[in-house]
Design an enzyme around this catalytic site. Structure first.
Site, PDB file in Angstrom:
ATOM      1  N   ARG A   1       0.813  -1.216   0.000  1.00 39.91           N
ATOM      2  CA  ARG A   1       0.000   0.000   0.000  1.00 39.91           C
ATOM      3  C   ARG A   1       0.847   1.268   0.000  1.00 39.91           C
ATOM      4  NH1 ARG A   1      -5.470  -1.067   3.581  1.00 39.91           N
ATOM      5  NH2 ARG A   1      -6.227  -2.834   2.365  1.00 39.91           N
TER       6      ARG A   1
ATOM      7  N   ASP B  30     -15.731   8.019   8.880  1.00 38.69           N
ATOM      8  CA  ASP B  30     -14.565   7.185   8.627  1.00 38.69           C
ATOM      9  C   ASP B  30     -13.318   8.040   8.781  1.00 38.69           C
ATOM     10  OD1 ASP B  30     -14.293   4.211   7.345  1.00 38.69           O
ATOM     11  OD2 ASP B  30     -12.555   5.430   6.845  1.00 38.69           O
TER      12      ASP B  30
END
Length: 280
Positions: free
Chosen positions: A41, A148
């Site tokens: 990532r 979030d």
């Protein structure tokens, strides 16, 4: 001339630095088993920004604090999780049945918090189900708060546009009532109908460090599914206590099927596996 592939991996010390930073900021655990995930990532950001190696990128972000903007992207890359419409569908079925049984009429909106909403599939599923319920129960209204830590996920959620494969679990009759197809017939994407999407309010929120008193009213239900599994036991207990304070008496808490609830203070009673009710 032929070039050998570069073995650009993080040292154990750098992996620990990354893991400690993410734990400190977001409460998410990234043990040794997540090393490849971390590298995969972060490598996307490293290459996009032109850094020569992962170590150079990690040093610039964590040691030199090159920019607060990049810190956000750094954290964002490591905290994005998989989601989908009607994931663990029995939770939505239970919620609807519970409301019908216990809340035939009400003076105020039924308030639900999707905590860790990712790219929006969960809160939009809630919006669909509660909109359907409003057509059957007199005076029933609902409000959905969706939060979030990932700014990129929230950007996707606010657009409310998804690929067609995301709706495979959605019943066809509900697709017709709550989704819009692109006018361009070659575009396979769908959009949540504005009337349905209007029931959801998205915002950025850190479950570990956020100000829970910012929510002016308590919720009737909280969905926090497949999030706490990444937290330490201490942080999970703290989160359970904060959810209890954020829920009305008798409010419901939904967690993921791979999770267990840390509830040392006995704030909740289990109704069925993964569904809990706040004690009076």
């Amino acid at each position: 001339m032929e070039w050998a592939a570069s073995d650009d991996t993080l040292s154990q010390a750098d992996r620990l630095r990354v893991a400690q930073f993410v734990d400190q900021i977001a409460g998410i655990q990234l043990p040794e088993s997540k090393k490849v995930l971390i590298e995969t990532r972060l490598r996307k950001r490293q290459k996009a920004l032109g850094y020569g190696s992962l170590k150079e990128y990690v040093d610039d972000v964590l040691t030199h604090r090159s920019s607060e903007f990049e810190l956000t992207h750094f954290l964002d890359a490591l905290t994005t999780n998989k989601t989908g419409f009607y994931r663990e569908a029995e939770h939505f079925e239970f919620l609807v049945s519970y409301i019908v049984k216990h809340r035939m009429t009400q003076a105020s909106p039924y308030r639900v918090w999707s905590a860790g909403c990712s790219s929006g599939e969960e809160p939009y599923t809630l919006a669909i189900e509660l909109s359907e319920l409003a057509g059957k129960l007199p005076h029933f209204t609902s409000e959905i708060t969706a939060t979030d830590i990932s700014v990129s996920c929230l950007a996707v959620a606010k657009k409310a546009i998804y690929s067609h494969d995301k709706i495979e679990m959605m019943p066809m009759e509900k697709r017709r009532r709550h989704l819009l197809r692109a006018k361009n017939k070659t575009d396979p994407r769908i959009m949540i109908a504005p009337e349905t999407a209007s029931h959801v309010a998205f915002s950025e929120f850190n479950l570990k460090t956020g100000d829970y008193t910012a929510f002016k009213q308590q919720f009737s239900a909280i969905f926090c599914r497949n999030v706490m599994i990444y937290f330490s036991n201490t942080d999970r207990q703290t989160l359970t206590d904060r959810f209890a304070a954020s829920l009305k008496e008798g409010g419901l808490l939904f967690i993921g099927h791979s999770e267990s609830l840390m509830d040392q203070h006995n704030r909740f009673e289990r109704l069925v596996p993964t569904i809990y009710r706040k004690r009076g």
